[in-house]
Motif scaffolding. Structure first.
Motif, PDB file in Angstrom:
ATOM      1  N   THR A 175       0.847  -1.033   0.133  1.00 16.36           N
ATOM      2  CA  THR A 175       0.089   0.093  -0.080  1.00 16.36           C
ATOM      3  C   THR A 175       0.820   1.137   0.088  1.00 16.36           C
ATOM      4  OG1 THR A 175      -0.308   0.199   2.338  1.00 16.36           O
ATOM      5  CG2 THR A 175      -1.710  -1.246   1.331  1.00 16.36           C
ATOM      6  N   SER A 176       1.923   1.251   0.871  1.00 17.65           N
ATOM      7  CA  SER A 176       2.768   2.414   0.914  1.00 17.65           C
ATOM      8  C   SER A 176       3.488   2.672  -0.323  1.00 17.65           C
ATOM      9  CB  SER A 176       3.814   1.993   2.007  1.00 17.65           C
ATOM     10  OG  SER A 176       4.739   3.155   2.189  1.00 17.65           O
ATOM     11  N   PHE A 177       4.035   1.538  -0.913  1.00 16.96           N
ATOM     12  CA  PHE A 177       4.862   1.428  -2.163  1.00 16.96           C
ATOM     13  C   PHE A 177       4.014   1.955  -3.428  1.00 16.96           C
ATOM     14  CE2 PHE A 177       7.676  -2.303  -0.323  1.00 16.96           C
ATOM     15  CZ  PHE A 177       8.033  -1.194   0.664  1.00 16.96           C
ATOM     16  N   GLU A 178       2.838   1.568  -3.242  1.00 17.47           N
ATOM     17  CA  GLU A 178       1.804   2.114  -4.493  1.00 17.47           C
ATOM     18  C   GLU A 178       1.761   3.683  -4.486  1.00 17.47           C
ATOM     19  OE1 GLU A 178       0.280   0.783  -7.036  1.00 17.47           O
ATOM     20  OE2 GLU A 178       0.689  -1.487  -6.920  1.00 17.47           O
ATOM     21  N   ILE A 179       1.508   4.042  -3.356  1.00 20.95           N
ATOM     22  CA  ILE A 179       1.263   5.600  -3.159  1.00 20.95           C
ATOM     23  C   ILE A 179       2.865   6.209  -3.485  1.00 20.95           C
ATOM     24  CG2 ILE A 179       1.047   7.349  -1.294  1.00 20.95           C
ATOM     25  CD1 ILE A 179      -0.940   5.412  -0.213  1.00 20.95           C
ATOM     26  N   SER A 180       3.841   5.858  -3.003  1.00 18.93           N
ATOM     27  CA  SER A 180       5.100   6.342  -3.466  1.00 18.93           C
ATOM     28  C   SER A 180       5.508   6.457  -4.816  1.00 18.93           C
ATOM     29  CB  SER A 180       6.326   5.744  -2.612  1.00 18.93           C
ATOM     30  OG  SER A 180       6.151   5.723  -1.086  1.00 18.93           O
ATOM     31  N   THR A 181       5.132   5.220  -5.378  1.00 18.73           N
ATOM     32  CA  THR A 181       5.401   5.313  -6.740  1.00 18.73           C
ATOM     33  C   THR A 181       4.437   5.907  -7.677  1.00 18.73           C
ATOM     34  OG1 THR A 181       5.961   2.776  -6.414  1.00 18.73           O
ATOM     35  CG2 THR A 181       5.239   3.443  -8.613  1.00 18.73           C
ATOM     36  N   SER A 182       3.266   6.381  -7.088  1.00 15.44           N
ATOM     37  CA  SER A 182       2.367   7.192  -7.717  1.00 15.44           C
ATOM     38  C   SER A 182       2.799   8.556  -7.861  1.00 15.44           C
ATOM     39  CB  SER A 182       0.922   7.050  -7.194  1.00 15.44           C
ATOM     40  OG  SER A 182       0.983   7.784  -6.339  1.00 15.44           O
ATOM     41  N   ARG A 183       3.746   9.017  -7.021  1.00  9.92           N
ATOM     42  CA  ARG A 183       4.349  10.296  -7.077  1.00  9.92           C
ATOM     43  C   ARG A 183       5.373  10.614  -8.005  1.00  9.92           C
ATOM     44  NH1 ARG A 183       6.436  12.945  -2.375  1.00  9.92           N
ATOM     45  NH2 ARG A 183       5.660  14.766  -3.610  1.00  9.92           N
ATOM     46  N   LYS A 184       5.296  11.720  -8.983  1.00  7.34           N
ATOM     47  CA  LYS A 184       6.574  11.808  -9.778  1.00  7.34           C
ATOM     48  C   LYS A 184       7.957  11.927  -9.298  1.00  7.34           C
ATOM     49  CE  LYS A 184       7.741  15.118 -13.300  1.00  7.34           C
ATOM     50  NZ  LYS A 184       7.712  16.466 -13.936  1.00  7.34           N
ATOM     51  N   ASP A 185       8.597  11.330  -9.628  1.00  9.88           N
ATOM     52  CA  ASP A 185      10.104  10.947  -9.293  1.00  9.88           C
ATOM     53  C   ASP A 185      10.084  10.262  -7.653  1.00  9.88           C
ATOM     54  OD1 ASP A 185      11.007  12.360 -11.358  1.00  9.88           O
ATOM     55  OD2 ASP A 185      10.741  14.282 -10.603  1.00  9.88           O
ATOM     56  N   GLY A 186       8.769   9.867  -7.309  1.00 10.70           N
ATOM     57  CA  GLY A 186       9.272   9.219  -5.991  1.00 10.70           C
ATOM     58  C   GLY A 186      10.034   8.190  -6.080  1.00 10.70           C
ATOM     59  N   PRO A 187       9.984   7.065  -6.908  1.00 15.85           N
ATOM     60  CA  PRO A 187      11.061   6.020  -7.031  1.00 15.85           C
ATOM     61  C   PRO A 187      12.304   6.332  -7.145  1.00 15.85           C
ATOM     62  CG  PRO A 187       9.199   5.456  -8.269  1.00 15.85           C
ATOM     63  CD  PRO A 187       9.116   6.713  -7.816  1.00 15.85           C
ATOM     64  N   ALA A 188      12.724   7.339  -7.890  1.00 15.51           N
ATOM     65  CA  ALA A 188      13.822   7.732  -8.206  1.00 15.51           C
ATOM     66  C   ALA A 188      14.626   8.546  -6.840  1.00 15.51           C
ATOM     67  CB  ALA A 188      13.881   8.938  -9.497  1.00 15.51           C
ATOM     68  N   GLY A 189      13.468   9.323  -6.180  1.00 18.70           N
ATOM     69  CA  GLY A 189      14.196   9.993  -5.002  1.00 18.70           C
ATOM     70  C   GLY A 189      14.326   9.084  -4.045  1.00 18.70           C
ATOM     71  N   SER A 190      13.618   7.739  -3.927  1.00 15.91           N
ATOM     72  CA  SER A 190      13.910   7.015  -2.987  1.00 15.91           C
ATOM     73  C   SER A 190      15.079   6.027  -3.036  1.00 15.91           C
ATOM     74  CB  SER A 190      12.636   6.134  -2.679  1.00 15.91           C
ATOM     75  OG  SER A 190      12.635   5.145  -3.717  1.00 15.91           O
ATOM     76  N   LEU A 191      15.420   5.826  -4.163  1.00 18.29           N
ATOM     77  CA  LEU A 191      16.620   5.118  -4.530  1.00 18.29           C
ATOM     78  C   LEU A 191      17.870   5.218  -3.485  1.00 18.29           C
ATOM     79  CD1 LEU A 191      17.118   4.049  -8.400  1.00 18.29           C
ATOM     80  CD2 LEU A 191      16.627   2.629  -6.386  1.00 18.29           C
ATOM     81  N   PRO A 192      18.198   6.465  -3.343  1.00 18.19           N
ATOM     82  CA  PRO A 192      19.490   6.838  -2.572  1.00 18.19           C
ATOM     83  C   PRO A 192      19.233   6.429  -1.086  1.00 18.19           C
ATOM     84  CG  PRO A 192      19.044   8.707  -4.127  1.00 18.19           C
ATOM     85  CD  PRO A 192      18.038   7.837  -4.127  1.00 18.19           C
ATOM     86  N   MET A 193      17.950   6.626  -0.890  1.00 20.24           N
ATOM     87  CA  MET A 193      17.670   6.233   0.724  1.00 20.24           C
ATOM     88  C   MET A 193      17.935   4.637   0.934  1.00 20.24           C
ATOM     89  SD  MET A 193      14.801   8.930   1.986  1.00 20.24           S
ATOM     90  CE  MET A 193      13.757   8.733   0.475  1.00 20.24           C
ATOM     91  N   HIS A 194      17.237   3.935  -0.322  1.00 18.73           N
ATOM     92  CA  HIS A 194      17.401   2.539  -0.035  1.00 18.73           C
ATOM     93  C   HIS A 194      19.068   1.878  -0.119  1.00 18.73           C
ATOM     94  CE1 HIS A 194      13.122   2.543  -1.252  1.00 18.73           C
ATOM     95  NE2 HIS A 194      13.110   1.236  -0.779  1.00 18.73           N
ATOM     96  N   ARG A 195      19.839   2.836  -1.148  1.00 18.26           N
ATOM     97  CA  ARG A 195      21.129   2.462  -0.842  1.00 18.26           C
ATOM     98  C   ARG A 195      21.907   2.600   0.171  1.00 18.26           C
ATOM     99  NH1 ARG A 195      23.970  -0.802  -4.161  1.00 18.26           N
ATOM    100  NH2 ARG A 195      24.818  -1.406  -2.262  1.00 18.26           N
ATOM    101  N   ALA A 196      21.546   3.618   1.067  1.00 14.64           N
ATOM    102  CA  ALA A 196      22.110   3.919   2.230  1.00 14.64           C
ATOM    103  C   ALA A 196      21.775   2.934   3.387  1.00 14.64           C
ATOM    104  CB  ALA A 196      21.564   5.270   2.892  1.00 14.64           C
ATOM    105  N   VAL A 197      20.572   2.290   3.260  1.00 11.51           N
ATOM    106  CA  VAL A 197      20.223   1.485   4.280  1.00 11.51           C
ATOM    107  C   VAL A 197      20.826  -0.129   3.807  1.00 11.51           C
ATOM    108  CG1 VAL A 197      18.432  -0.426   4.793  1.00 11.51           C
ATOM    109  CG2 VAL A 197      17.950   2.068   4.556  1.00 11.51           C
TER     110      VAL A 197
END
Length: 247
Positions: A175-197
């Motif tokens: 549910t959370s991922f669907e919402i984030s993905t629906s936002r423009k540049d949401g996935p691209a913006g989250s990639l660096p945060m995933h990389r940091a984890v």
């Protein structure tokens, strides 16, 4: 996968309860009526009722019949219950409960992952991250790889109870991922945060890993609150995962 008669009956009744067709405290229709409506035997109805009792949606008893319970009694860690809620429509309360749950569970799990992750665990999380990155650049299924990334973190905690929880959390997390993905540049913006984890877990640095995943979770919370504030229609998870277009 096609469900059998019992599974389909549980689905029908569960979704009807979660969707409010049967009000809290109300009785389900009598067995003969359900048999006629659904075209199934009394045995199927009785077994389906047992399944719904186990999921906390209804109670049964002598003289009172079968009654619908309030949603605080429902087993929200049961993937069926989550899927029924997703089909009838997500609510603000559901999404905020999800974010609270993530903030409690994931940071502690990621700390354990940073302490215990094996090379194989890290390789699986790396593969999931590579799938996310490819979907951002070339287009495709970002959400499936995002789920694998978070499942990999929970698996890397080497805790059987957390891993069992991940099976239910996956339905919630989507549910959370669907919402984030629906936002423009949401996935691209989250990639660096995933990389940091991922980098912190690979470096076996629990404090840095916990801090990094909290930034990721809080970013998702902001995405959800923006969608709720905009009154946009929330995603329905009965549909296939959203696909990204090539960057």
């Amino acid at each position: 996968m096609i469900k059998n008669v019992h599974g389909s009956t549980v689905d029908f009744l569960g979704e009807a309860i979660v969707g409010g067709r049967y009000a809290v405290g109300a009785s389900l229709p009598a067995e003969p009526l359900l048999c006629e409506e659904l075209g199934v035997s009394r045995t199927v109805i009785r077994e389906s009722v047992k399944s719904l009792v186990a999921k906390g949606l209804i109670s049964t008893g002598p003289k009172v019949g079968t009654r619908v319970l309030p949603d605080e009694n429902w087993n929200w860690f049961d993937p069926d219950v989550v899927n029924w809620q997703a089909r009838v429509g997500l609510t603000a309360e559901f999404l905020r409960d999800l974010q609270d749950l993530r903030r409690v569970v994931e940071p502690a799990a990621v700390r354990l992952a940073a302490e215990r992750a094996t090379p194989q665990d890290i390789a699986q999380i790396e593969a999931a991250y590579a799938g996310m990155k490819k979907a951002v650049v070339e287009g495709g299924d970002y959400i499936t790889f995002d789920l694998r990334f978070h499942q990999g973190l929970l698996r890397a905690a080497q805790n059987r109870m957390l891993w069992q929880m991940s099976k239910a959390l996956s339905a919630l997390l989507r549910t959370s991922f669907e919402i984030s993905t629906s936002r423009k540049d949401g996935p691209a913006g989250s990639l660096p945060m995933h990389r940091a984890v991922l980098d912190a877990v690979a470096a076996h640095d629990p404090a840095r890993a916990e801090k990094a995943v909290l930034r990721l979770i809080d970013g998702a919370r902001q995405d959800i609150e923006q969608v709720l504030g905009s009154r946009k229609r929330l995603p329905r998870l009965s549909r296939p995962a959203s696909q990204l277009k090539a960057a």
